[in-house]
Design a protein around this motif. Structure first.
Motif, PDB file in Angstrom:
ATOM      1  N   LEU A   1       2.361   6.564  -2.411  1.00  0.00           N
ATOM      2  CA  LEU A   1       2.768   7.378  -0.806  1.00  0.00           C
ATOM      3  C   LEU A   1       2.167   8.402  -0.591  1.00  0.00           C
ATOM      4  O   LEU A   1       1.355   8.727   0.311  1.00  0.00           O
ATOM      5  CB  LEU A   1       4.044   7.353  -0.939  1.00  0.00           C
ATOM      6  CG  LEU A   1       4.708   7.984   0.442  1.00  0.00           C
ATOM      7  CD1 LEU A   1       4.387   7.326   1.636  1.00  0.00           C
ATOM      8  CD2 LEU A   1       6.240   8.080   0.142  1.00  0.00           C
TER       9      LEU A   1
ATOM     10  N   ARG B   1       6.042  -9.732  -4.309  1.00  0.00           N
ATOM     11  CA  ARG B   1       5.319  -8.586  -3.638  1.00  0.00           C
ATOM     12  C   ARG B   1       3.657  -8.716  -4.048  1.00  0.00           C
ATOM     13  O   ARG B   1       3.474  -9.277  -5.056  1.00  0.00           O
ATOM     14  CB  ARG B   1       5.715  -7.280  -4.325  1.00  0.00           C
ATOM     15  CG  ARG B   1       5.368  -6.148  -3.959  1.00  0.00           C
ATOM     16  CD  ARG B   1       6.205  -4.965  -4.760  1.00  0.00           C
ATOM     17  NE  ARG B   1       5.403  -3.606  -4.556  1.00  0.00           N
ATOM     18  CZ  ARG B   1       4.801  -2.980  -5.683  1.00  0.00           C
ATOM     19  NH1 ARG B   1       4.830  -3.597  -6.600  1.00  0.00           N
ATOM     20  NH2 ARG B   1       4.388  -1.600  -5.485  1.00  0.00           N
TER      21      ARG B   1
ATOM     22  N   GLY C   1      -2.430  -2.766  -0.365  1.00  0.00           N
ATOM     23  CA  GLY C   1      -1.430  -3.672  -0.194  1.00  0.00           C
ATOM     24  C   GLY C   1      -1.883  -4.659   0.507  1.00  0.00           C
ATOM     25  O   GLY C   1      -0.908  -5.482   1.112  1.00  0.00           O
TER      26      GLY C   1
ATOM     27  N   ASN D   1       8.281  -2.868   4.869  1.00  0.00           N
ATOM     28  CA  ASN D   1       7.150  -3.821   5.815  1.00  0.00           C
ATOM     29  C   ASN D   1       7.181  -3.186   7.180  1.00  0.00           C
ATOM     30  O   ASN D   1       7.988  -2.479   7.777  1.00  0.00           O
ATOM     31  CB  ASN D   1       7.829  -5.379   6.064  1.00  0.00           C
ATOM     32  CG  ASN D   1       6.918  -6.270   6.660  1.00  0.00           C
ATOM     33  OD1 ASN D   1       6.930  -6.182   7.846  1.00  0.00           O
ATOM     34  ND2 ASN D   1       5.908  -6.737   5.864  1.00  0.00           N
TER      35      ASN D   1
ATOM     36  N   THR E   1       4.108  -0.785   4.542  1.00  0.00           N
ATOM     37  CA  THR E   1       2.964  -1.419   4.123  1.00  0.00           C
ATOM     38  C   THR E   1       3.508  -2.996   4.235  1.00  0.00           C
ATOM     39  O   THR E   1       4.617  -3.119   4.201  1.00  0.00           O
ATOM     40  CB  THR E   1       2.892  -1.056   2.708  1.00  0.00           C
ATOM     41  OG1 THR E   1       2.113  -1.890   2.077  1.00  0.00           O
ATOM     42  CG2 THR E   1       4.286  -1.121   1.829  1.00  0.00           C
TER      43      THR E   1
ATOM     44  N   ARG F   1       2.210  -4.840   1.696  1.00  0.00           N
ATOM     45  CA  ARG F   1       2.460  -5.258   0.482  1.00  0.00           C
ATOM     46  C   ARG F   1       3.550  -5.835   0.237  1.00  0.00           C
ATOM     47  O   ARG F   1       3.780  -7.012  -0.538  1.00  0.00           O
ATOM     48  CB  ARG F   1       2.588  -4.126  -0.364  1.00  0.00           C
ATOM     49  CG  ARG F   1       2.455  -4.373  -1.921  1.00  0.00           C
ATOM     50  CD  ARG F   1       2.344  -2.859  -2.846  1.00  0.00           C
ATOM     51  NE  ARG F   1       1.139  -2.342  -2.632  1.00  0.00           N
ATOM     52  CZ  ARG F   1       0.051  -2.420  -3.300  1.00  0.00           C
ATOM     53  NH1 ARG F   1      -0.207  -3.513  -3.831  1.00  0.00           N
ATOM     54  NH2 ARG F   1      -1.168  -1.793  -2.803  1.00  0.00           N
TER      55      ARG F   1
ATOM     56  N   GLU G   1       9.057   1.010  -0.024  1.00  0.00           N
ATOM     57  CA  GLU G   1       8.209   0.400   0.572  1.00  0.00           C
ATOM     58  C   GLU G   1       8.687  -0.844   1.309  1.00  0.00           C
ATOM     59  O   GLU G   1       9.604  -1.266   1.187  1.00  0.00           O
ATOM     60  CB  GLU G   1       7.123  -0.695  -0.494  1.00  0.00           C
ATOM     61  CG  GLU G   1       6.441   0.118  -1.243  1.00  0.00           C
ATOM     62  CD  GLU G   1       5.329  -1.017  -2.026  1.00  0.00           C
ATOM     63  OE1 GLU G   1       4.649  -0.375  -2.772  1.00  0.00           O
ATOM     64  OE2 GLU G   1       5.699  -1.875  -2.108  1.00  0.00           O
TER      65      GLU G   1
ATOM     66  N   LEU H   1       7.131   4.370   2.578  1.00  0.00           N
ATOM     67  CA  LEU H   1       5.804   3.912   2.607  1.00  0.00           C
ATOM     68  C   LEU H   1       5.767   2.528   3.508  1.00  0.00           C
ATOM     69  O   LEU H   1       6.373   1.260   2.856  1.00  0.00           O
ATOM     70  CB  LEU H   1       5.566   3.687   0.982  1.00  0.00           C
ATOM     71  CG  LEU H   1       4.057   2.942   0.982  1.00  0.00           C
ATOM     72  CD1 LEU H   1       2.829   3.870   1.596  1.00  0.00           C
ATOM     73  CD2 LEU H   1       3.636   2.867  -0.644  1.00  0.00           C
TER      74      LEU H   1
ATOM     75  N   ASP I   1       5.459   6.261   8.751  1.00  0.00           N
ATOM     76  CA  ASP I   1       5.024   6.314   7.304  1.00  0.00           C
ATOM     77  C   ASP I   1       5.273   7.672   6.889  1.00  0.00           C
ATOM     78  O   ASP I   1       4.800   8.531   7.418  1.00  0.00           O
ATOM     79  CB  ASP I   1       3.581   5.815   7.062  1.00  0.00           C
ATOM     80  CG  ASP I   1       3.051   5.526   5.671  1.00  0.00           C
ATOM     81  OD1 ASP I   1       3.495   4.961   4.816  1.00  0.00           O
ATOM     82  OD2 ASP I   1       2.069   6.359   5.400  1.00  0.00           O
TER      83      ASP I   1
END
Lengths: 79, 198, 980
Positions: free
Chosen positions: C2, C266, B44, C880, C913, C915, C878, C911, C891
């Motif tokens: 995950l 993303r 990521g 942040n 992340t 991403r 997901e 999850l 997490d």
């Protein structure tokens, strides 16, 4: 969220895929017999003898293997 | 003599897991046993890279060095195989392996994990080639059929290379030259203790 | 993602029995499959069975007679790339999969799903026999009973409520032949309420692209991306959604040292391989595209000659683009001006450039406008109609392109013939039925709520309800649903129940239906929502791999797939089920006139021949089953990049792989198909083309025909309109027609033969003569930068219905409330209420959804496959890292995701992340079987529950529909997240 053990045991109790394919795929009595008699010794351990037979080379550059190499290269650039 | 190798081109790997399911499909590997996995680094984040990992069939394999029952052997194709008849499931090889390749059917202490299972480079085990016994213990033997490991053959982006080390080096070298920048190969040096001249 | 790293451990404890299989001395499935194949070959008796025998005979050293494995080729069903699946079949059992080296599309490769597809067929979690629910309990019934009861109920509902009260939801996993048959069945039933998954994936693409230059499809191909020097992937994540396409993308990137730019909210797995990643706020695609074009126009990087020759009204776009200065673009989208300038320069100057998009562009309330803006970017920079350019639209399922082409759509008949008298009469001729009879099948609609009544003819020409609103059409007050009665029955073929937004309202709609029929290899979410106690049927349909027929890949190549094995268990093909229903409903004989039917199964080849006889408008006329089969047999002869076979080949000489449509004229004409659409540098007989003259010849004094541009070798060296017999007579080309062709044209035309066109001439004469003159049957027009018939003729930015930026809503509001597709679309009121109530404060996180590589669509099929399920065992969101820290979320822990409508909530794992950006959350859309925290496993028929269950993201998604197609908004809504 994965299923638990309880549901998985359907395999053993319900009409499993095996029985199904037996009916479908095997069909013939011969097939059913073969399935029933499968522990025909084939799964029993043979003595492990790491001799030449086991360690000899098996790799050959067949057409199949050549196709793998070809498709991994930039094949059209060579034309 | 051709030496079989794996090489994962991390510039191509997209973590699609085709290698993982191809392996399951070819050998009917049960749930919980993963002969091959895809590992992602920097998940990521910029610099994210994935690499497909399995037994790297090391030269001078550490698993073989630590095995108390000497169940490992290396074939003339440079593939590291083992005998499940001899394996006692001690788990030493798991600790020795730098790639986490050995797998066990059960979680447990010393000696209770069941027979070790790992990638066979799609070349079976000590039983007679292409026999039922071989298939049941180790899965199919594609090398004997004149084929290569299915994980590499089915790789979506042609990232995972398998076959004769010379051929792989040639293919990979061509890619590096084409790209104009360096190597994205993981694990090669650890496994083979060689440098690739590119 | 995950938890898969831990999944090996997680899975072991609970799967002892399975795990032990590898070393156990019991016969497991693999053993059985292989051995059952062998045994029938008589080898068991030899005692020393050699397993190599089930493999092709090149395995050396076997002294036993090898049982011959039969190799069968079909097409992977999991996306639109069109990977060939090579199956080894022994005695009717699919025992192994081999790489398909010969296919120019996948060249041996698969993704996780393709490499696991054998399990799809052999899955023991498939629905095995027809079932119905009685007082909330699933019961096994016979096919005969199921079909009889279903058709009796359908007939009763029809008698009472009219034909439109039944919804026919088809599938993008149908073959072309089944798609066509299903649409034809809908016509015979008397409704336009026939739809499929294209509604929720690329309906806006089809509408936007077709309204720009003629056809709603990918202009080039996956393979052609190898020619691109710059590629922009906007709102697409092919590394997970179309992994095998990345073989071409990444090879092209390496070969050309191409610029690969990913524009996405993303940081996807695709973005990880890009040279440049542009992070945007979800739903601001138009500001970003106009922001790129702003630099293009500002610096004079546009392709002026191309625009002058082939584009209409680019100046109207300039005016809109001028408003999108770098500052305003950054204010709205968050993207810095300098970055977009770099992207603009690369796209306009390092050509050829291609634009790739997926559902990140299409699944919006502004989906059609997004697509139009993307097309305009290509037009402005001259990046259409050449190798390495174009709009490379990656579609979703195996045959979503084909199912769209063949009319599983509420606005068209097969092959895009409109719902107008001419279109209906064309198909009535092909089907050999009376037009008046077809008309008599439709409802009369009484006047209601101030709307005028509709005659049968008017109703037959009125678009149906979109699949995104089916439950609204059940539950809304009757006077709001513009048909004789609201929906009473749903016939769902191969379509998940969790793929449409606003699940809580879908569950409500489901409960109110009088009849629900799910025809699918799996029970689907529809079966597991505990919404129904009676009048619900499950029909086991076989997988696409157990069916003969053709499939159209995203690049318009049509591939013939052969039945790998006979339908497993009691499952049946779509063909057979449609046939049996038509029999009971009394129109089987007319529906299947001229189609061979053996043991209740209609012949796929005959169905394709009928498609060929009527498919002139889209060039589906030249792809006979014989030609398609020859292509599958000669796959290895097609070039990887041009997709063309050598001219001197006796069977497929000069053809493009899969005869990508349009493939003009009758099969005997041997048109090679069209690899790259609108490519003027080739003769039409070699696959050349022009933009389609679809929108007239002139508007407000400006020509709509091309100027000084024409395809190679054309007799007409300027723009020209589409061809009719009338145009032919003016040109004197009518003399080139044969007597038979003339007779057919006269017969079709009746009093007015001049009106018979390239699309309605069943003789194929007009197309044949066009080709001889080097002209394109559909005319040579300009692409439209201004599409005056659309709600926003030049795309303008509109904030999402649930905007995270209420401050921008006044300046960029969504469209006013309006009625579309028989339903009210009250997006404006919803947006206004959301702003007034401060929803963005209570729900401060943008929620978007998307794809995982292991699963597909609603996911029932793939989540039932243990090889895939093992890799993704939990539904997740997901979040942040900063948002997680603020909320104390760790997490891997469970969290609640709350949506702003229906007090909806979903319990999923977190999850954490980067991403996703701060203030953004993302969830995959493949899960179902949990509902608002409750495990629904017990509601599945026993043994047919998927391995992995989880919350559906659509439990918390919200209102919002594109005005042109009814596309749902899945990519931008708002949510709040808290630890569970």
């Amino acid at each position: 969220m994965r299923q638990d053990d309880k549901t998985r045991t359907d395999d053993e109790t319900g009409m499993g895929r095996r029985q199904f394919f037996r009916a479908l795929g095997g069909g013939t009595a011969a097939a059913a017999a073969a399935v029933a008699s499968v522990p025909l010794g084939t799964t029993e351990a043979q003595a492990y003898d790491p001799g030449n037979a086991e360690t000899r080379s098996r790799y050959r550059e067949t057409d199949h293997v050549k196709a793998f190499y070809r498709t991994n290269g930039y094949e059209t650039l060579k034309k | 003599m051709a030496r079989m190798k794996f090489l994962c081109d991390a510039d191509r790997c997209i973590e699609c897991n085709a290698c993982v399911t191809a392996c399951k499909n070819e050998h009917e590997v049960p749930w919980g046993i993963n002969r091959r996995r895809v590992i992602t680094l920097n998940d990521g984040k910029p610099g994210e890279r994935s690499v497909s990992m399995a037994c790297m069939h090391c030269t001078d394999a550490p698993c073989a060095a630590v095995c108390p029952v000497n169940c490992f052997y290396t074939t003339a194709d440079a593939v590291v195989l083992h005998s499940k008849d001899l394996c006692i499931g001690c788990g030493y090889c798991f600790y020795a392996c730098p790639f986490g390749a050995p797998q066990y059917p059960r979680v447990g202490n010393f000696g209770s994990r069941g027979k070790m299972d790992k990638c066979t480079y799609c070349s079976g085990g000590p039983e007679v080639d292409l026999s039922v016994a071989e298939y049941e213990k180790y899965g199919s033997n594609r090398l004997a059929e004149g084929k290569l490991p299915l994980c590499a053959e089915m790789c979506s982006t042609k990232s995972l290379l398998a076959g004769d080390g010379e051929m792989i080096a040639q293919i990979y070298k061509e890619r590096v030259i084409k790209r104009g920048y360096g190597s994205g190969a993981w694990g090669w040096k650890t496994a083979y203790r060689e440098t690739i001249a590119i | 993602m995950l938890t898969k790293r831990r999944s090996g451990v997680a899975g072991r404890g609970s799967h002892q029995a399975l795990a032990a299989g590898l070393t156990a001395h019991t016969l497991d499935r693999r053993g059985f499959l292989r051995k059952s194949g062998l045994a029938a070959g008589g080898l068991a008796a030899l005692g020393t069975v050699r397993l190599g025998a089930v493999r092709p005979a090149q395995a050396a050293g076997s002294s036993a007679d090898p049982a011959q494995a039969v190799i069968r080729k079909n097409i992977c069903t999991h996306c639109s790339v069109g990977c060939t699946v090579t199956a080894e079949v022994v005695n009717g059992v699919w025992v192994g999969q081999e790489p398909s080296w010969a296919s120019p599309i996948n060249r041996g490769a698969h993704c996780a799903k393709g490499a696991a597809i054998r399990e799809l067929v052999h899955s023991d979690r498939r629905l095995r026999y027809p079932m119905k629910i009685v007082n909330g309990e699933w019961q096994r019934v016979s096919w005969e009973q199921a079909i009889t009861e279903i058709t009796d109920k359908l007939q009763a509902i029809r008698n009472k409520n009219g034909a439109d009260s039944v919804y026919w939801l088809g599938s993008a996993k149908f073959t072309n032949e089944a798609s066509y048959l299903f649409r034809k069945f809908g016509a015979f039933w008397g409704t336009n309420n026939v739809d499929h998954q294209a509604r929720i994936c690329h309906s806006t693409t089809v509408a936007g692209v077709a309204n720009t230059w003629g056809y709603g499809a990918q202009t080039n191909s996956y393979n052609d991306i190898r020619n691109a020097k710059t590629m922009i992937i906007l709102g697409g994540n092919p590394a997970e959604a179309h992994p095998v396409s990345m073989q071409h993308v990444l090879s092209g990137k390496e070969i050309n040292r191409a610029n690969m730019i990913v524009i996405d909210p993303r940081f996807t797995r695709t973005a990880a391989h890009a040279n440049e990643y542009v992070r945007i706020r979800s739903g601001t695609d138009i500001p970003v595209i106009w922001g790129i074009l702003w630099h293009v126009f500002q610096n004079g990087w546009e392709d002026k000659a191309f625009i002058a020759q082939r584009v209409y009204a680019m100046d109207d776009v300039r005016k809109e683009v001028a408003k999108w200065t770098p500052d305003e673009v950054e204010r709205v989208s968050g993207v810095p001006g300098e970055q977009l300038k770099r992207v603009a320069e690369l796209f306009a100057k390092e050509k050829p450039s291609t634009l790739i998009w997926c559902m990140g562009a299409t699944q919006h309330t502004v989906g059609t406008a997004n697509v139009r803006a993307l097309c305009i970017l290509c037009l402005a920079t001259g990046n259409v109609g050449k190798p390495g350019t174009g709009t490379n639209i990656f579609r979703g399922h195996t045959n979503v392109q084909g199912a769209t082409d063949l009319g599983l759509d509420v606005t068209t008949l097969p092959l895009y013939y409109g719902l107008v008298e001419g279109g209906w009469k064309h198909w009535a001729r092909v089907w050999d039925v009376e037009y008046d009879w077809l008309q008599s099948r439709f409802d009369e609609v009484p006047a209601s709520a101030g709307r005028k009544a509709r005659t049968r003819k008017e109703n037959m020409e009125t678009p149906g309800l979109t699949s995104t609103r089916w439950f609204d059409a059940v539950s809304l007050p009757a006077d709001q649903v513009d048909q004789r009665t609201p929906l009473k029955a749903m016939m769902v073929f191969g379509h998940g129940g969790n793929t449409v937004t606003r699940m809580p309202e879908a569950v409500k709609g489901m409960a109110e239906l009088e009849l629900l029929v799910v025809a699918d290899p799996h029970p689907t979410t529809f079966a597991a929502m505990d919404a129904r106690k009676d009048n619900t049927y499950l029909l086991p349909i076989c997988t696409s791999l157990e069916m003969d027929g053709s499939r159209t890949a995203s690049n318009r190549s049509i591939q013939w797939g052969e039945q790998v094995v006979k339908p497993a268990f009691e499952s049946k093909t779509d063909y057979e089920v449609i046939y049996r229903m038509a029999q009971k409903l009394g129109f089987a004989e007319t529906l299947f006139k001229g189609i061979k039917v053996v043991d209740n199964v209609p012949d796929a080849e005959d169905l394709l021949r009928e498609i060929n006889r009527g498919g002139w408008s889209t060039g589906y006329c030249g792809q006979s089953p014989e030609r398609l089969k020859a292509h599958m047999k000669n796959q290895h002869k097609f070039d990887l990049v041009t997709l063309r076979a050598p001219k001197d080949d006796p069977e497929v000489g000069g053809d493009y792989y899969g005869l990508p449509w349009p493939c003009w004229g009758k099969p005997e004409l041997k048109h090679p198909g069209t690899h790259i659409l609108y490519n003027t540098s080739l003769h039409v007989k070699e696959g050349g083309g022009t933009f389609r003259a679809r929108f007239g010849t002139e508007r407000n004094g400006a020509t709509l025909l091309a100027e000084d541009s024409f395809s190679l070798g054309s007799d007409l060296t300027d723009g020209y309109p589409e061809f009719t017999f009338g145009v032919f007579r003016k040109l004197g080309w009518d003399k080139d027609l044969t007597a038979d062709e003339l007779a057919t044209i006269q017969r079709i035309g009746g009093n007015n033969p001049d009106a018979v066109s390239w699309a309605t001439d069943l003789s194929g004469g007009i197309q044949r003569v066009c080709l001889d003159h080097g002209v394109i049957p559909f005319g040579n027009g300009k692409a439209r930068a201004n599409a005056w018939n659309l709600p926003d003729p030049v795309p303008v930015h509109r904030e999402p219905v649930y905007s995270p930026r209420p401050d921008l809503v006044a300046k960029y509001p969504t469209r006013l409330d309006e009625r579309q597709f028989r339903m009210p679309n009250v997006g404006f009121s919803v947006q206004k209420a959301a702003v007034d109530r401060g929803i963005a404060k209570q729900f401060p996180i943008i929620l978007s959804s998307g794809r995982l590589v292991e699963y597909e669509g609603g996911g029932e099929e793939t989540r039932s496959n243990p090889w895939l399920a093992e890799l993704q065992q939990d539904m997740f969101v997901e979040v942040n890292t900063a948002d997680a820290a603020e909320r104390g979320i760790k997490d891997g822990q469970f969290v609640w995701v709350y949506g702003p409508e229906n007090t909806a909530k979903a319990k999923v794992k977190a999850l954490v992340t980067d991403r996703v950006a701060k203030g953004v959350a993302w969830m995959p859309f493949h899960f179902s079987g949990w509902y608002q925290g409750k495990d629904m496993r017990d509601f599945y028929p026993k043994g047919a529950d998927p391995v992995v269950l989880g919350e559906s993201v659509n439990t918390v998604t919200t209102y919002g529909f594109d005005p042109v197609t009814g596309m749902q908004e899945t990519k931008v809504t708002l949510c709040q997240i808290s630890a569970a």
